[in-house]
Every structure is written in structure tokens, then in C-alpha cells.
Design a protein around this motif. Sequence first.
Motif, PDB file in Angstrom:
ATOM      1  N   TYR A 176     -12.188  46.735-105.185  1.00 34.71           N
ATOM      2  CA  TYR A 176     -11.216  47.013-104.181  1.00 34.71           C
ATOM      3  C   TYR A 176     -11.608  47.897-103.332  1.00 34.71           C
ATOM      4  N   LYS A 177     -10.514  47.392-102.062  1.00 31.35           N
ATOM      5  CA  LYS A 177     -10.716  48.148-100.993  1.00 31.35           C
ATOM      6  C   LYS A 177      -9.211  48.802-100.684  1.00 31.35           C
ATOM      7  N   PRO A 178      -8.535  49.519-100.601  1.00 30.99           N
ATOM      8  CA  PRO A 178      -7.756  50.814-100.035  1.00 30.99           C
ATOM      9  C   PRO A 178      -7.897  49.839 -98.828  1.00 30.99           C
ATOM     10  N   GLN A 208      -6.574  45.857-101.257  1.00 27.27           N
ATOM     11  CA  GLN A 208      -7.462  44.109-101.666  1.00 27.27           C
ATOM     12  C   GLN A 208      -8.134  44.443-102.545  1.00 27.27           C
ATOM     13  N   TYR A 209      -7.807  43.230-103.609  1.00 29.92           N
ATOM     14  CA  TYR A 209      -8.679  43.466-104.655  1.00 29.92           C
ATOM     15  C   TYR A 209      -9.627  41.839-104.926  1.00 29.92           C
ATOM     16  N   GLY A 221      -3.590  40.741-102.542  1.00 29.11           N
ATOM     17  CA  GLY A 221      -3.367  41.832-101.674  1.00 29.11           C
ATOM     18  C   GLY A 221      -2.119  42.930-101.081  1.00 29.11           C
ATOM     19  N   PHE A 222      -1.859  44.200-101.260  1.00 34.88           N
ATOM     20  CA  PHE A 222      -0.412  44.135-100.952  1.00 34.88           C
ATOM     21  C   PHE A 222      -0.647  45.622 -99.971  1.00 34.88           C
ATOM     22  N   ALA A 233      -3.632  48.947-112.212  1.00 34.75           N
ATOM     23  CA  ALA A 233      -3.274  48.933-114.492  1.00 34.75           C
ATOM     24  C   ALA A 233      -2.592  47.427-114.379  1.00 34.75           C
ATOM     25  N   LEU A 234      -1.618  47.358-113.211  1.00 34.13           N
ATOM     26  CA  LEU A 234      -1.555  46.223-112.447  1.00 34.13           C
ATOM     27  C   LEU A 234      -2.236  44.936-111.928  1.00 34.13           C
ATOM     28  N   ILE A 235      -3.372  44.999-111.797  1.00 32.02           N
ATOM     29  CA  ILE A 235      -3.873  44.009-111.444  1.00 32.02           C
ATOM     30  C   ILE A 235      -5.076  43.773-112.985  1.00 32.02           C
ATOM     31  N   ARG A 236      -5.249  44.516-113.141  1.00 31.16           N
ATOM     32  CA  ARG A 236      -5.456  44.076-114.885  1.00 31.16           C
ATOM     33  C   ARG A 236      -5.010  43.274-115.683  1.00 31.16           C
ATOM     34  N   LYS A 237      -3.752  43.489-115.828  1.00 24.93           N
ATOM     35  CA  LYS A 237      -2.565  42.891-116.687  1.00 24.93           C
ATOM     36  C   LYS A 237      -2.608  41.893-115.564  1.00 24.93           C
TER      37      LYS A 237
END
Length: 242
Positions: A176-178, A208-209, A221-222, A233-237
Amino acid sequence: MRRHYFFIILFVIGSFSCAKDNNHSGYIDENQALLENLNEVDGRQHTYNYDFELLEFREKVDYYAPVSFSEALASIPSVMRDKLNLISQSDLPFAAQQEANIVTSWNAFNKLVFQVQFSYLENTTGYQTNFKDFFIVSVTQYPEDPFADEQATLAMEENIKGYEKLVLEGTHPMYYKPASGSWPRMFDYYKFIEEDKLMDKESTGSSQYYTWYNGLIYKIGFNMDVSATDHEALIRKIILGS
């Protein structure tokens, strides 16, 4: 003479049998049939993570015009579709339109490789983020775990400064990079130029993840209010389903 007719009958039966077993015998890869209802367009470059450099080189890349999420899911192999867990618009802190892009290429074994981009975009004019909120999920088939070799992973990590290494599940890493500072790391995504019928590639600053899991590479990315939602949590979902 009767023997001659016997072979003709066998040939006809065999032809019908083959046609029944393989309705797409002209295809190199049976998954090409999934693309029949999509509109192929011209394209400029494919997306990948610049830091990790995986998927940087792809052969015979083809691009298709944007479709809905449901159309995209129907146009990718089931072994890929069954692993995806898309979030809903209500999971995001902004109102978004949804569009998907499919891009294909060929690997060294003459097998079709699918990449699908699911985009949640605040900007209603199309694929132009223009500093508006967005959440983009890019998923590409990649059978072998690129992080399975510890030495290779350590060498890769030497070139990805600024990423936080998280544990996705078990021994699978997730990076993960903020978005931080005046020059956040660029995230590339597909943008369709309607008037030119062209799939272009653009980049913008983004959190980014990046990870590999179960035969797929995830590049996410977001740009959004991170205080309003638990983005990890969204990424893991999306990846794990929970």
C-alpha cells in the motif's frame, strides 16, 4: 460401393460431432468466444504498476470499448469472474458512475490473458478524473505467484520505496502506498476517447494497493475522502470476499 458410402457416412457423422463439440474451432483459445459481443477499438499502451514492473511487456494487445460491470463479468473467463468480489456504490463516500474495460493479450503458451478494469468515477463526463473522486480496480490474469520466491521478492522490494508491506492472507503480501505530498505516485488507468474510438492510457496521483492472489494481479487506485471509509477493508473485500 457400399464401403465407399460407409466412409462417407462416417465422415459426415464425424463432422457434425466435431462441430457440436467445438462451435468455435477457428479460435486459438476457446475464451475468444467470450469477446464476441464486445466492440474492438484501437488502443495506446496497456496499464501496469510502474514500480513493480510486472506485466510491463505484453504481446498482441487488443482493446475493447467500455461496457457495464455486468457485461464485463459475462465477457471474462469464469475462473477469473468467480474470484472477483466487486463493491457497491454505497461502499464509497462519493456518488459514482460505473464502467468497465477489457483488454486482452497473449502469453508465451499461446493462451489468451484477460485484464479487466472496473471504474467508479465521480466525474460524469467520462474517463477524466480531473482531480475528482475515483476508485479503480484493475485485475489481470497471472497464474504464477510473483512473490513466492523470497529472494526475488526482496530484490523487487528494493525498487518500491514508499510502500507499506501488509499481510493479505497467510504469507501473501499486499503493498500500500498512500497519496502524499505534492507529487503522489502516478496511477495509470484506461480512458476511452469516444470521438476517436480509441482506448487511451492516462495517469493521475493516487493512493494505491498492489498484490497477487489466487492467479490474479490486483492494481487498485483511488482518490477520495479516506477518513469517510475503511479503504483497506474495501480492498480485502474485493480480493478475499470478506
